[in-house]
Design a protein around this motif. Structure first.
Motif, PDB file in Angstrom:
ATOM      1  N   LEU A  87      37.530  -9.417 -77.191  1.00  0.00           N
ATOM      2  CA  LEU A  87      37.530  -9.966 -75.828  1.00  0.00           C
ATOM      3  C   LEU A  87      37.743 -11.470 -75.793  1.00  0.00           C
ATOM      4  O   LEU A  87      37.873 -12.049 -74.710  1.00  0.00           O
ATOM      5  CB  LEU A  87      36.206  -9.624 -75.121  1.00  0.00           C
ATOM      6  CG  LEU A  87      35.996  -8.147 -74.773  1.00  0.00           C
ATOM      7  CD1 LEU A  87      34.595  -7.932 -74.205  1.00  0.00           C
ATOM      8  CD2 LEU A  87      37.039  -7.677 -73.769  1.00  0.00           C
ATOM      9  N   GLY A  88      37.777 -12.096 -76.954  1.00  0.00           N
ATOM     10  CA  GLY A  88      37.987 -13.542 -76.978  1.00  0.00           C
ATOM     11  C   GLY A  88      36.906 -14.277 -76.204  1.00  0.00           C
ATOM     12  O   GLY A  88      35.710 -13.997 -76.356  1.00  0.00           O
ATOM     13  N   GLU A  89      37.321 -15.186 -75.331  1.00  0.00           N
ATOM     14  CA  GLU A  89      36.358 -15.989 -74.580  1.00  0.00           C
ATOM     15  C   GLU A  89      35.640 -15.199 -73.496  1.00  0.00           C
ATOM     16  O   GLU A  89      34.683 -15.692 -72.890  1.00  0.00           O
ATOM     17  CB  GLU A  89      37.055 -17.202 -73.977  1.00  0.00           C
ATOM     18  CG  GLU A  89      37.563 -18.188 -75.025  1.00  0.00           C
ATOM     19  CD  GLU A  89      38.135 -19.443 -74.408  1.00  0.00           C
ATOM     20  OE1 GLU A  89      38.089 -19.580 -73.174  1.00  0.00           O
ATOM     21  OE2 GLU A  89      38.627 -20.293 -75.171  1.00  0.00           O
ATOM     22  N   GLU A  90      36.091 -13.967 -73.231  1.00  0.00           N
ATOM     23  CA  GLU A  90      35.422 -13.147 -72.218  1.00  0.00           C
ATOM     24  C   GLU A  90      34.268 -12.329 -72.793  1.00  0.00           C
ATOM     25  O   GLU A  90      33.589 -11.628 -72.043  1.00  0.00           O
ATOM     26  CB  GLU A  90      36.434 -12.197 -71.559  1.00  0.00           C
ATOM     27  CG  GLU A  90      37.431 -12.880 -70.649  1.00  0.00           C
ATOM     28  CD  GLU A  90      38.224 -11.882 -69.816  1.00  0.00           C
ATOM     29  OE1 GLU A  90      37.811 -11.598 -68.676  1.00  0.00           O
ATOM     30  OE2 GLU A  90      39.230 -11.361 -70.324  1.00  0.00           O
ATOM     31  N   ARG A  91      34.039 -12.427 -74.093  1.00  0.00           N
ATOM     32  CA  ARG A  91      32.936 -11.666 -74.689  1.00  0.00           C
ATOM     33  C   ARG A  91      31.599 -12.178 -74.155  1.00  0.00           C
ATOM     34  O   ARG A  91      31.474 -13.366 -73.805  1.00  0.00           O
ATOM     35  CB  ARG A  91      32.964 -11.753 -76.213  1.00  0.00           C
ATOM     36  CG  ARG A  91      32.592 -13.115 -76.779  1.00  0.00           C
ATOM     37  CD  ARG A  91      32.427 -13.052 -78.292  1.00  0.00           C
ATOM     38  NE  ARG A  91      31.371 -12.122 -78.658  1.00  0.00           N
ATOM     39  CZ  ARG A  91      31.230 -11.591 -79.867  1.00  0.00           C
ATOM     40  NH1 ARG A  91      32.066 -11.909 -80.832  1.00  0.00           N
ATOM     41  NH2 ARG A  91      30.248 -10.750 -80.123  1.00  0.00           N
ATOM     42  N   THR A 137      29.481 -12.911 -66.709  1.00  0.00           N
ATOM     43  CA  THR A 137      29.500 -12.941 -65.248  1.00  0.00           C
ATOM     44  C   THR A 137      30.162 -11.697 -64.666  1.00  0.00           C
ATOM     45  O   THR A 137      30.069 -11.436 -63.481  1.00  0.00           O
ATOM     46  CB  THR A 137      30.261 -14.192 -64.741  1.00  0.00           C
ATOM     47  OG1 THR A 137      31.574 -14.197 -65.321  1.00  0.00           O
ATOM     48  CG2 THR A 137      29.516 -15.458 -65.133  1.00  0.00           C
ATOM     49  N   ASP A 138      30.822 -10.906 -65.515  1.00  0.00           N
ATOM     50  CA  ASP A 138      31.539  -9.716 -65.042  1.00  0.00           C
ATOM     51  C   ASP A 138      30.889  -8.465 -65.635  1.00  0.00           C
ATOM     52  O   ASP A 138      31.460  -7.773 -66.475  1.00  0.00           O
ATOM     53  CB  ASP A 138      33.011  -9.796 -65.444  1.00  0.00           C
ATOM     54  CG  ASP A 138      33.860  -8.746 -64.726  1.00  0.00           C
ATOM     55  OD1 ASP A 138      33.308  -8.016 -63.876  1.00  0.00           O
ATOM     56  OD2 ASP A 138      35.057  -8.644 -65.022  1.00  0.00           O
ATOM     57  N   GLU A 140      22.736  -4.389 -63.498  1.00  0.00           N
ATOM     58  CA  GLU A 140      21.403  -4.924 -63.767  1.00  0.00           C
ATOM     59  C   GLU A 140      21.129  -5.046 -65.259  1.00  0.00           C
ATOM     60  O   GLU A 140      20.409  -5.936 -65.694  1.00  0.00           O
ATOM     61  CB  GLU A 140      20.341  -4.016 -63.130  1.00  0.00           C
ATOM     62  CG  GLU A 140      20.419  -3.910 -61.614  1.00  0.00           C
ATOM     63  CD  GLU A 140      19.432  -2.890 -61.078  1.00  0.00           C
ATOM     64  OE1 GLU A 140      18.313  -2.819 -61.617  1.00  0.00           O
ATOM     65  OE2 GLU A 140      19.778  -2.162 -60.140  1.00  0.00           O
ATOM     66  N   LEU A 141      21.702  -4.139 -66.048  1.00  0.00           N
ATOM     67  CA  LEU A 141      21.365  -4.072 -67.473  1.00  0.00           C
ATOM     68  C   LEU A 141      22.204  -5.000 -68.340  1.00  0.00           C
ATOM     69  O   LEU A 141      21.700  -5.594 -69.292  1.00  0.00           O
ATOM     70  CB  LEU A 141      21.538  -2.633 -67.980  1.00  0.00           C
ATOM     71  CG  LEU A 141      20.586  -1.571 -67.424  1.00  0.00           C
ATOM     72  CD1 LEU A 141      20.930  -0.220 -68.016  1.00  0.00           C
ATOM     73  CD2 LEU A 141      19.142  -1.926 -67.733  1.00  0.00           C
ATOM     74  N   ASN A 152      32.655  -4.737 -64.853  1.00  0.00           N
ATOM     75  CA  ASN A 152      33.952  -4.404 -65.458  1.00  0.00           C
ATOM     76  C   ASN A 152      33.982  -4.558 -66.974  1.00  0.00           C
ATOM     77  O   ASN A 152      35.023  -4.308 -67.599  1.00  0.00           O
ATOM     78  CB  ASN A 152      35.046  -5.295 -64.856  1.00  0.00           C
ATOM     79  CG  ASN A 152      35.201  -5.052 -63.360  1.00  0.00           C
ATOM     80  OD1 ASN A 152      35.262  -3.910 -62.917  1.00  0.00           O
ATOM     81  ND2 ASN A 152      35.240  -6.133 -62.591  1.00  0.00           N
ATOM     82  N   LEU A 153      32.865  -4.952 -67.579  1.00  0.00           N
ATOM     83  CA  LEU A 153      32.880  -5.233 -69.009  1.00  0.00           C
ATOM     84  C   LEU A 153      33.231  -3.985 -69.823  1.00  0.00           C
ATOM     85  O   LEU A 153      33.982  -4.073 -70.805  1.00  0.00           O
ATOM     86  CB  LEU A 153      31.529  -5.794 -69.459  1.00  0.00           C
ATOM     87  CG  LEU A 153      31.448  -6.207 -70.928  1.00  0.00           C
ATOM     88  CD1 LEU A 153      32.463  -7.301 -71.250  1.00  0.00           C
ATOM     89  CD2 LEU A 153      30.031  -6.691 -71.283  1.00  0.00           C
ATOM     90  N   HIS A 154      32.742  -2.825 -69.414  1.00  0.00           N
ATOM     91  CA  HIS A 154      33.035  -1.603 -70.165  1.00  0.00           C
ATOM     92  C   HIS A 154      34.539  -1.356 -70.249  1.00  0.00           C
ATOM     93  O   HIS A 154      35.096  -1.132 -71.328  1.00  0.00           O
ATOM     94  CB  HIS A 154      32.351  -0.391 -69.529  1.00  0.00           C
ATOM     95  CG  HIS A 154      32.810   0.913 -70.115  1.00  0.00           C
ATOM     96  ND1 HIS A 154      33.897   1.619 -69.598  1.00  0.00           N
ATOM     97  CD2 HIS A 154      32.374   1.627 -71.180  1.00  0.00           C
ATOM     98  CE1 HIS A 154      34.093   2.703 -70.320  1.00  0.00           C
ATOM     99  NE2 HIS A 154      33.187   2.738 -71.283  1.00  0.00           N
ATOM    100  N   ASP A 155      35.210  -1.384 -69.097  1.00  0.00           N
ATOM    101  CA  ASP A 155      36.647  -1.088 -69.083  1.00  0.00           C
ATOM    102  C   ASP A 155      37.438  -2.139 -69.858  1.00  0.00           C
ATOM    103  O   ASP A 155      38.370  -1.812 -70.606  1.00  0.00           O
ATOM    104  CB  ASP A 155      37.152  -1.004 -67.643  1.00  0.00           C
ATOM    105  CG  ASP A 155      36.592   0.216 -66.917  1.00  0.00           C
ATOM    106  OD1 ASP A 155      36.046   1.115 -67.607  1.00  0.00           O
ATOM    107  OD2 ASP A 155      36.684   0.269 -65.679  1.00  0.00           O
TER     108      ASP A 155
END
Length: 324
Positions: free
Chosen positions: A121-125, A267-268, A261-262, A271-274
């Motif tokens: 995910l690079g910087e989005e991790r 910040t996202d 919540e978990l 959508n992190l799973h997808d």
């Protein structure tokens, strides 16, 4: 208050030195068991360089996360030297390598933990690495690490007492909500030791315990409850990671209905799973399907496995049966 001697005697963790990565995977990561690793930080410049004077010099003017506030290291150390609270504030900063790049160059990830699939995910991790500094008595009350990740915690200076329970054993005095979003526990770590530690002696599944000294690393498998308290002024690095052994657990966690919540460290959350699954499929085509197939095969094998008692006793007659 100080830690009582009887709280420090037990050392029940496996300790290993010079173990191969393959051994680590088969003996600890695959079966999801903690281990204390010795001798794998010897190449770290931080072990020699990270004195108070050095860290004050390289971080001058930079502010770090300290509980609910931010402050310079100089100010935090002044506070830590004079603190008399039962729960001292803890410097726990996720952006330390961006703030002070030299600190990031003073350590490297031990070989056992270098497969970190969140890296796709690079910087989005999500946040995954922290510098931790605190006086004696500071620490973290019982919790499970975020996003179903595993973790490693390396002590650079000082010593830490660890108490860990497996995922299926909720520590005494700790009350997680049904959805796992909140955890209620004693007000302080010392309070937990005073009121609940003694009861663990009689439990069938007793906690894994150890004191981790400077130069040593604790591996915390995903889902394990853990409490950590500094026995003296301590500096540590900790990182959370996802290897292929834990990938399916993390994906399942990220797609829970209450992911908003978990999920933490991003910040996202929704959508992190997808994003993560798509990035894995692009970078490592077929990996997820292969891991799912292997998981199904292991589950089927466990189902077929007959216990000794089941093979020895004939359920219909109540007598013994012998198969030769």
């Amino acid at each position: 208050m100080e830690m009582r001697p009887e709280w420090l005697h037990r050392d029940t963790i496996d300790r290993r030195r010079g173990m191969s990565v393959e051994q680590f995977v088969s003996e600890f990561e695959e079966p999801n068991r903690p281990v204390l690793l010795e001798g794998c930080l010897e190449s770290w410049p931080a072990l020699q360089k990270w004195t108070r004077e050095h860290l004050l010099k390289v971080s001058a003017g930079k502010e770090f996360a300290v509980g609910p506030v931010s402050m310079t290291l100089d100010r935090y150390l002044q506070y830590a030297d004079n603190v008399q609270e039962e729960r001292p504030l803890y410097l726990f900063d996720a952006k330390f390598t961006e703030k002070v790049p030299e600190m990031g160059r003073d350590y490297e990830v031990p070989a056992y933990f270098r497969e970190d699939l969140f890296g796709v995910l690079g910087e989005e991790r999500p946040d995954h690495r922290w510098v931790i500094i605190g006086p004696a008595g500071s620490g973290s009350s019982f919790h499970v690490d975020p996003n179903s990740t595993s973790a490693w915690n390396a002590v650079i200076k000082g010593a830490k007492k660890w108490v860990m329970f497996p995922p299926e054993v909720v520590p005494p005095g700790v009350h997680p909500s049904a959805d796992g979003a909140e955890v209620t526990s004693p007000v302080s770590i010392m309070e937990w030791f005073m009121n609940f530690y003694g009861a663990c002696k009689t439990w069938e599944k007793r906690p894994v315990e150890c004191i981790c000294q400077a130069g040593e690393v604790v591996f915390v498998p995903n889902g394990w409850w853990h409490l950590v308290i500094n026995l003296e002024e301590s500096i540590a690095i900790t990182q959370n990671y996802v290897s292929r052994r834990n990938l399916l657990n993390v994906l399942d966690f990220l797609k829970r209905p209450n992911a908003s919540e978990l999920v933490s460290g991003t910040t996202d959350r929704v959508n992190l799973h997808d994003k993560f699954r798509n990035a894995i499929d692009m970078t490592y085509p077929g990996m997820i399907k292969q891991l799912e197939l292997e998981a199904q095969q292991k589950a089927a094998a466990r189902k077929k496995k007959v216990s000794f008692w089941e093979s020895a006793v004939d359920a219909n007659t109540g007598g013994f049966k012998f198969s030769f």
